[in-house]
Design a protein around this motif. Structure first.
Motif, PDB file in Angstrom:
ATOM      1  N   LEU A 215      36.060  31.594  84.232  1.00 31.40           N
ATOM      2  CA  LEU A 215      36.478  32.191  82.958  1.00 31.40           C
ATOM      3  C   LEU A 215      36.255  33.697  82.902  1.00 31.40           C
ATOM      4  N   ARG A 216      35.257  34.163  83.648  1.00 27.53           N
ATOM      5  CA  ARG A 216      34.981  35.599  83.667  1.00 27.53           C
ATOM      6  C   ARG A 216      36.133  36.373  84.278  1.00 27.53           C
ATOM      7  N   VAL A 217      36.603  35.857  85.408  1.00 25.90           N
ATOM      8  CA  VAL A 217      37.695  36.501  86.114  1.00 25.90           C
ATOM      9  C   VAL A 217      38.956  36.495  85.240  1.00 25.90           C
ATOM     10  N   VAL A 218      39.203  35.383  84.573  1.00 24.44           N
ATOM     11  CA  VAL A 218      40.382  35.273  83.712  1.00 24.44           C
ATOM     12  C   VAL A 218      40.289  36.270  82.550  1.00 24.44           C
ATOM     13  N   TYR A 219      39.076  36.484  82.056  1.00 23.33           N
ATOM     14  CA  TYR A 219      38.874  37.432  80.956  1.00 23.33           C
ATOM     15  C   TYR A 219      39.309  38.838  81.374  1.00 23.33           C
ATOM     16  N   GLN A 220      39.012  39.178  82.626  1.00 28.74           N
ATOM     17  CA  GLN A 220      39.377  40.514  83.118  1.00 28.74           C
ATOM     18  C   GLN A 220      40.874  40.639  83.378  1.00 28.74           C
ATOM     19  N   MET A 221      41.513  39.527  83.713  1.00 24.90           N
ATOM     20  CA  MET A 221      42.895  39.573  84.201  1.00 24.90           C
ATOM     21  C   MET A 221      43.965  39.335  83.133  1.00 24.90           C
ATOM     22  N   CYS A 222      43.682  38.414  82.193  1.00 27.46           N
ATOM     23  CA  CYS A 222      44.808  37.763  81.509  1.00 27.46           C
ATOM     24  C   CYS A 222      44.949  38.122  80.031  1.00 27.46           C
ATOM     25  N   ASP A 223      46.193  38.024  79.543  1.00 26.13           N
ATOM     26  CA  ASP A 223      46.491  38.191  78.120  1.00 26.13           C
ATOM     27  C   ASP A 223      46.247  36.871  77.396  1.00 26.13           C
ATOM     28  N   ARG A 224      46.770  35.801  77.991  1.00 28.44           N
ATOM     29  CA  ARG A 224      46.652  34.467  77.391  1.00 28.44           C
ATOM     30  C   ARG A 224      46.057  33.532  78.408  1.00 28.44           C
ATOM     31  N   VAL A 225      45.536  32.407  77.912  1.00 29.73           N
ATOM     32  CA  VAL A 225      44.908  31.461  78.833  1.00 29.73           C
ATOM     33  C   VAL A 225      45.243  30.024  78.422  1.00 29.73           C
ATOM     34  N   ILE A 226      45.364  29.183  79.442  1.00 29.56           N
ATOM     35  CA  ILE A 226      45.539  27.748  79.231  1.00 29.56           C
ATOM     36  C   ILE A 226      44.286  27.067  79.769  1.00 29.56           C
ATOM     37  N   ILE A 227      43.696  26.187  78.976  1.00 21.59           N
ATOM     38  CA  ILE A 227      42.530  25.427  79.458  1.00 21.59           C
ATOM     39  C   ILE A 227      43.001  24.014  79.775  1.00 21.59           C
ATOM     40  N   MET A 228      42.756  23.592  81.015  1.00 22.11           N
ATOM     41  CA  MET A 228      43.235  22.281  81.440  1.00 22.11           C
ATOM     42  C   MET A 228      42.061  21.391  81.845  1.00 22.11           C
ATOM     43  N   LYS A 229      42.204  20.102  81.534  1.00 21.85           N
ATOM     44  CA  LYS A 229      41.202  19.133  81.984  1.00 21.85           C
ATOM     45  C   LYS A 229      41.910  17.828  82.328  1.00 21.85           C
ATOM     46  N   GLY A 237      46.141  29.897  74.325  1.00 24.94           N
ATOM     47  CA  GLY A 237      46.270  30.979  73.355  1.00 24.94           C
ATOM     48  C   GLY A 237      45.755  32.282  73.916  1.00 24.94           C
ATOM     49  N   LYS A 238      45.644  33.266  73.030  1.00 23.27           N
ATOM     50  CA  LYS A 238      45.140  34.586  73.444  1.00 23.27           C
ATOM     51  C   LYS A 238      43.710  34.450  73.957  1.00 23.27           C
ATOM     52  N   VAL A 239      43.396  35.185  75.031  1.00 18.16           N
ATOM     53  CA  VAL A 239      42.076  35.086  75.642  1.00 18.16           C
ATOM     54  C   VAL A 239      40.972  35.370  74.626  1.00 18.16           C
ATOM     55  N   GLU A 240      41.136  36.448  73.833  1.00 18.65           N
ATOM     56  CA  GLU A 240      40.061  36.795  72.879  1.00 18.65           C
ATOM     57  C   GLU A 240      39.863  35.674  71.863  1.00 18.65           C
ATOM     58  N   GLU A 241      40.980  35.072  71.438  1.00 21.15           N
ATOM     59  CA  GLU A 241      40.859  34.032  70.414  1.00 21.15           C
ATOM     60  C   GLU A 241      40.189  32.777  70.956  1.00 21.15           C
ATOM     61  N   ILE A 242      40.607  32.360  72.151  1.00 24.50           N
ATOM     62  CA  ILE A 242      40.031  31.127  72.709  1.00 24.50           C
ATOM     63  C   ILE A 242      38.577  31.338  73.107  1.00 24.50           C
ATOM     64  N   TYR A 243      38.274  32.505  73.684  1.00 27.68           N
ATOM     65  CA  TYR A 243      36.894  32.770  74.087  1.00 27.68           C
ATOM     66  C   TYR A 243      36.003  32.960  72.857  1.00 27.68           C
TER      67      TYR A 243
END
Ligand SMILES: Nc1ncnc2c1ncn2[C@@H]1O[C@H](COP(=O)(O)OP(=O)(O)O)[C@@H](O)[C@H]1O
Ligand SMILES: [Mg+2]
Length: 260
Positions: A215-229, A237-243
């Motif tokens: 998640l740290r690396v994604v925080y540096q790289m991405c605008d939006r993120v998908i969490i999969m399980k 959603g937006k990285v800031e919002e999901i984090y």
């Protein structure tokens, strides 16, 4: 508003695994089907850097393969608005021919394009033009042109990943799937490769689907993120919002584990 470069709707992927003895005796063929991606839907804008996060085995690479047409059997719809998407792998050894020098490896996509465009004489690059392109790309990814004379095994992990990125870009693509591209690298080298990918994204406007379990690396790289399980999208959603405000316990756990 930018157009979508990728649209995935209701994607389901099943793998037919070898049947074990018991299920063969029972004659139950259902048991050999593994449901790896479950109703996966998302889209990506042109020029976006989208993160895909989930633990090992949750189906990230399967999703990448389906998008690239390497996994042909699936239910659902994948619309990709890019004729030649490229992938960068965790281990560039798997994509760099060990028997060829870096210069040859990087020139190959250009030679291949020349072979494919046989009829179009005017579009063909001369040897000198190809080499000039390769040299310029080496500069762009922060490598010395002297490395052209070296074999992949003679390079460091970070250098090899730069070569893999250069090779993908020399195909003339504007869509890159980076599948755990920094997971095998030391932290300082990780940061360098992330800076490079971000620079290329800014300079060339390429869209990047950035796959990671970090998640740290994604925080540096991405605008939006998908969490999969387990093959399902839990939230996106937006990285800031999901984090800042995760909506599932699983995401909260991942954030805690990453000390975020
Ligand atoms: N070609 C395949 N055939 C059968 N099972 C596979 C194949 N590729 C992956 N799997 C299985 O599918 C699941 C998801 O794998 P994968 O997409 O590689 O996950 P990730 O990239 O998130 O680690 C795993 O259980 C894996 O063992
Ligand atoms: Mg994977």
């Amino acid at each position: 508003m930018e157009k979508d470069i990728l649209n995935v709707s209701d994607l389901n992927v099943y793998y037919r695994n070898k049947q074990n003895l018991m299920s063969r005796i029972r004659g139950n063929s259902e048991r050999s089907l593994q449901h790896v991606l479950k109703n996966v839907s998302f889209s990506m804008k042109k020029g976006e850097v989208l993160g895909l996060v989930g633990e090992s085995g949750c189906g990230k690479t399967s999703l990448a393969k389906a998008i690239l047409g390497m996994q042909k059997q699936y239910d659902g719809e994948i619309m990709l608005d890019c004729p030649n998407p490229q992938m960068v792998f965790q281990d560039p050894y798997s994509s760099l021919n060990p028997a060829k020098k870096i210069g040859w490896i990087l020139e190959e996509p250009l030679r291949m394009r020349a072979r494919m465009d046989k009829g179009k004489e005017k579009d063909r690059l001369s040897r000198a033009e190809r080499q000039e392109k390769v040299d310029r790309m080496l500069g762009r990814v922060g490598l010395d042109v002297k490395l052209k004379e070296h074999y992949p095994a003679e390079l460091s992990g970070g250098q090899r990943q730069r070569v893999a990125i250069a090779a993908a870009l020399l195909c003339g693509t504007d869509f890159l799937i980076a599948d755990e591209p920094v997971s095998a690298l030391d932290v300082t080298i990780q940061a360098q490769i992330i800076r490079l990918l971000l620079k290329l994204h800014k300079e060339l406007g390429i869209s990047i689907l950035f796959i990671s379990h970090d998640l740290r690396v994604v925080y540096q790289m991405c605008d939006r993120v998908i969490i999969m399980k387990n093959g399902e999208i839990l939230e996106q959603g937006k990285v800031e919002e999901i984090y800042g405000n995760p909506s599932t316990d699983y995401t909260r756990l991942l954030l805690e584990a990453a000390n975020l």
